[in-house]
Design an enzyme around this catalytic site. Structure first.
Site, PDB file in Angstrom:
ATOM      1  N   HIS A   1      25.135 -33.766 -65.695  1.00 21.91           N
ATOM      2  CA  HIS A   1      24.777 -32.148 -65.992  1.00 21.91           C
ATOM      3  C   HIS A   1      23.480 -32.371 -66.523  1.00 21.91           C
ATOM      4  O   HIS A   1      23.264 -33.181 -67.471  1.00 21.91           O
ATOM      5  CB  HIS A   1      25.780 -31.392 -66.311  1.00 21.91           C
ATOM      6  CG  HIS A   1      26.203 -31.587 -67.760  1.00 21.91           C
ATOM      7  ND1 HIS A   1      27.252 -32.667 -67.875  1.00 21.91           N
ATOM      8  CD2 HIS A   1      25.919 -31.255 -69.001  1.00 21.91           C
ATOM      9  CE1 HIS A   1      27.707 -32.750 -69.127  1.00 21.91           C
ATOM     10  NE2 HIS A   1      26.826 -32.024 -69.923  1.00 21.91           N
TER      11      HIS A   1
ATOM     12  N   CYS B   1      28.653 -30.103 -77.254  1.00 24.16           N
ATOM     13  CA  CYS B   1      27.822 -31.403 -76.644  1.00 24.16           C
ATOM     14  C   CYS B   1      26.289 -31.190 -76.615  1.00 24.16           C
ATOM     15  O   CYS B   1      25.848 -30.018 -76.722  1.00 24.16           O
ATOM     16  CB  CYS B   1      28.476 -31.569 -75.447  1.00 24.16           C
ATOM     17  SG  CYS B   1      27.997 -30.518 -74.041  1.00 24.16           S
TER      18      CYS B   1
END
Length: 697
Positions: free
Chosen positions: A65, A216
């Site tokens: 992603h 993250c």
């Protein structure tokens, strides 16, 4: 969610055998629908994100992603692989691959939907249903939430609580699992939470309370998956937990009262925790975000164990990624890996002092001549109309900035090891290193000693009443005393002797020895393009500027020249043989001219990420040539940064430019040769032919 994934974005027979091929196959589906405007540019962004941390998860899941300027709207593509594809998970290859694409400026609503998908991936029932889906339309509907997975018959247990907990966790909002766990009665109580205890009945034991933060680099998937995993593990352990997800959709700060009442803290993060000081003075477990996903029950047990032992730690820092200070690493990391991160922590904070101080000193010499160091203090003698006065001002200001190098290096090495309590003993140790002439090496050792001392003190069990003053008073006091004693009386003088020997060696550097050192430094500067090896070479060079001599000035010149080569070489290669590069790489090549000229080695990273086996060796070869020539030409440099903009401050500037040009030609020629020799697929050759037609037109 139904607009983010359709049947056209699902491939139930994904035939790719590598993660790069899988990403390309799914991205091509996005491009076919007009959701990705530049396929190669988008894949470069996916590869850059993958380089930060593998996106494979236990349970056979891969979630590549990224955010990208080449994405028009938030999009999700799904592929199912029969053979499995390696995405870096510990338990083996992934068979369920989700490619998540978010625009660079995606709004909160879309990102919240993507985060809810991330939470669903932690549901075994959801992933089982995906593995058994028989059509692309059914899989898309399942992912979009339009079709619920067939629920298995639950065993007859805890009839009043289990259905409620299951329905709460399946409903995705991040607050729901937390609320459920805090309101569910403790195991020792009867399931009658609404009734007040009768008079004289013993009070129920207060459950253990945890606050957690997950984050993250992209903030789309891992952040929310870690939160979901921690919430489930806490519920199973009978523990209350409230998680703050610092994701792409922003974050809501935990209520200060909740933080104050918590018995322990869990950080599962790969980027800096925002407002970290809120959690100071509590038992803390600090790990990477993947640890929060893969072993949440261990983390819950670990923080409870720390609290039981009375072990209070200031929030440490987590792996990885963007700044070395925010990287503590996984518990099973080797000491060598941790040591490298601690040292890079100090170097990263030292570099701005080096750049500002070094450039001011160099400008002072350029304007005032080599005897500007003999000028009186500008605080007492300053003539507004004299160039020499301004030169003296620059030189003396730069000298003061340089005087912070060793203390800052030591302070932030200790900070990387032990967080804020390490700053005071680290700075003190660095100052002692300056006092006894232990220099750069003394600063390195002082930082490690200070950080180790603080960590040792933090392991001592203390009464709860003292926890609040430990990070502010007790730890800085005791650790500064220990570091001062060791640096002044035990290890400082031997290090000072070693530093003097190194300085003398650099002063006498000449001939073949100098050329060999230039080759080694050139290879290091181009090996990882701004990474740890590059920073080691750069730190070695700037350390010599603290006590400059002819040898250290040659080293600084060689290091900067070699660091300029990779981006300049990639820029030249894309200009000369553009058909060997993608459109995105050709665009990056234009920017690489400026980045290389400015001594920003990172300008070559997009090329290295896309084709490391050809780009990195070519860059290293050119860097070695430039480093060797710079040393052979006896070029010198007093400025630690600046690229071509500090050419007037370089000794033998024309030969210096020749060294850079030679290395650039070598690297560009090699990368063109290697790319031309590779065997390309038919579709790549067709794309190349199309490119040639476009260029000719």
């Amino acid at each position: 969610m139904s607009t983010m994934i359709t049947a056209d974005l699902v491939d139930l027979d994904l035939s790719a055998d590598t993660k790069e091929a899988a990403a390309r196959s799914l991205a091509e589906r996005m491009a076919a629908l007009g959701r990705v405007t530049d396929l190669d540019g988008f894949l470069a962004d996916v590869a850059a994100r993958e380089a930060q941390m593998p996106t494979g998860l236990d349970g056979g899941i891969g979630i590549p992603h990224c955010r990208s300027a080449h994405v028009t709207e938030p999009t999700l593509a799904f592929g199912r692989s029969a053979a499995g594809i390696d995405f870096g998970a510990f338990d083996g290859p992934a068979d369920l691959i989700f490619l998540i694409a978010a625009p660079a400026g995606a709004d909160d609503a879309h990102l919240t939907i993507l985060s809810s998908l991330a939470r669903q991936l932690m549901d075994e029932q959801f992933t089982t249903a995906l593995r058994s889906a028989t059509s692309a339309a059914a899989a898309a509907a399942l992912i979009a939430g339009e079709q619920l997975p067939a629920k298995e018959q639950a065993p007859a247990e805890a009839p009043a609580e289990a259905p409620v907990e299951e329905s709460t966790e399946a409903s995705a909002p991040s607050e729901a699992p937390v609320k459920e766990s805090t309101e569910t009665p403790a195991p020792s109580e009867t399931p009658a939470p609404a009734e007040a205890p009768t008079a004289g009945a013993p009070a129920a034991e207060q459950p253990f309370r945890i606050v957690a933060v997950t984050s993250c680099p992209t903030g789309i998937a891992h952040t929310y998956m870690a939160a979901e995993a921690l919430e489930r593990a806490a519920a199973e352990a009978g523990v209350e937990i409230v998680v703050e997800t610092q994701g792409s959709a922003g974050f809501t700060r935990l209520d200060p009262a909740v933080v104050a009442a918590a018995d322990g803290v869990i950080f599962a993060h790969d980027v800096p925790v925002r407002e970290k000081e809120r959690f100071t003075g509590k038992p803390t477990v600090d790990v990477g975000v993947k640890a929060g996903i893969n072993r949440p029950a261990e983390l819950v047990a670990e923080v409870r164990d720390k609290a039981a032992r009375g072990e209070v730690t200031s929030p440490a820092t987590a792996p990885g990624r963007p700044t070395p200070v925010e990287n503590a690493g996984e518990p099973d990391e080797g000491y060598g890996t941790k040591l490298r991160k601690w040292l890079m922590s100090g170097v990263s904070y030292m570099v701005p002092f080096v750049a500002a101080g070094g450039l001011l000193i160099a400008l002072g010499f350029a304007l005032g001549g080599w005897d500007i160091n003999k000028a009186p203090s500008v605080a007492e003698h300053f003539d507004w109309g004299q160039v020499d006065s301004w030169a003296a001002l620059m030189f003396q200001t730069g000298g003061l900035a340089f005087s912070f190098l060793v203390p800052v290096l030591a302070g932030y090495i200790a900070y990387g090891m032990a967080d804020r309590p390490g700053l005071v003993p680290g700075f003190v140790g660095g100052a002692v290193a300056l006092t006894i002439n232990a220099g750069f090496l003394g600063g390195l050792v002082a930082g490690l000693v200070a950080g180790g001392t603080v960590l040792a003190i933090q392991k001592v069990r203390i009464p709860p009443v003292l926890r609040g003053i430990m990070p502010v008073v007790v730890i800085p006091l005791l650790s500064s005393m220990v570091v001062g004693f060791l640096m002044f009386l035990v290890i400082g003088k031997p290090i000072a002797s070693l530093q003097k020997a190194l300085t003398d060696w650099l002063s006498g550097l000449s001939g073949a020895n100098a050329v060999i050192l230039g080759v080694i430094l050139g290879l290091m500067m181009c090996f990882d393009l701004g990474g740890p090896v590059n920073k080691v070479a750069y730190a070695f060079a700037v350390g010599g500027l603290a006590n400059p001599n002819e040898g250290s000035l040659k080293v600084m010149a060689a290091v900067m020249a070699a660091g300029m080569v990779p981006p300049l070489a990639m820029a030249l290669a894309t200009t000369v043989r553009g058909r060997l590069f993608t459109r995105a790489e050709r665009e990056n090549g234009k920017a690489a001219w400026v980045l290389g000229a400015s001594f920003i080695s990172e300008g070559a990273i997009p090329f290295a990420a896309a084709d490391p086996l050809r780009v990195i060796p070519a860059a290293m070869a050119g860097g070695a040539v430039t480093g060797a020539l710079s040393m052979a030409f006896e070029c010198t440099l007093r400025a630690p940064h600046g690229g071509v903009f500090v050419i007037p401050l370089i000794g033998n500037p024309l030969l210096y430019l020749l060294a850079i040009a030679a290395g650039t030609l070598v690297s560009a020629g090699l990368v063109i040769l290697l790319k031309s020799a590779r065997k390309r697929a038919p579709e790549e050759q067709q794309a190349e032919a199309a490119t040639e037609v476009t260029v000719a037109a």
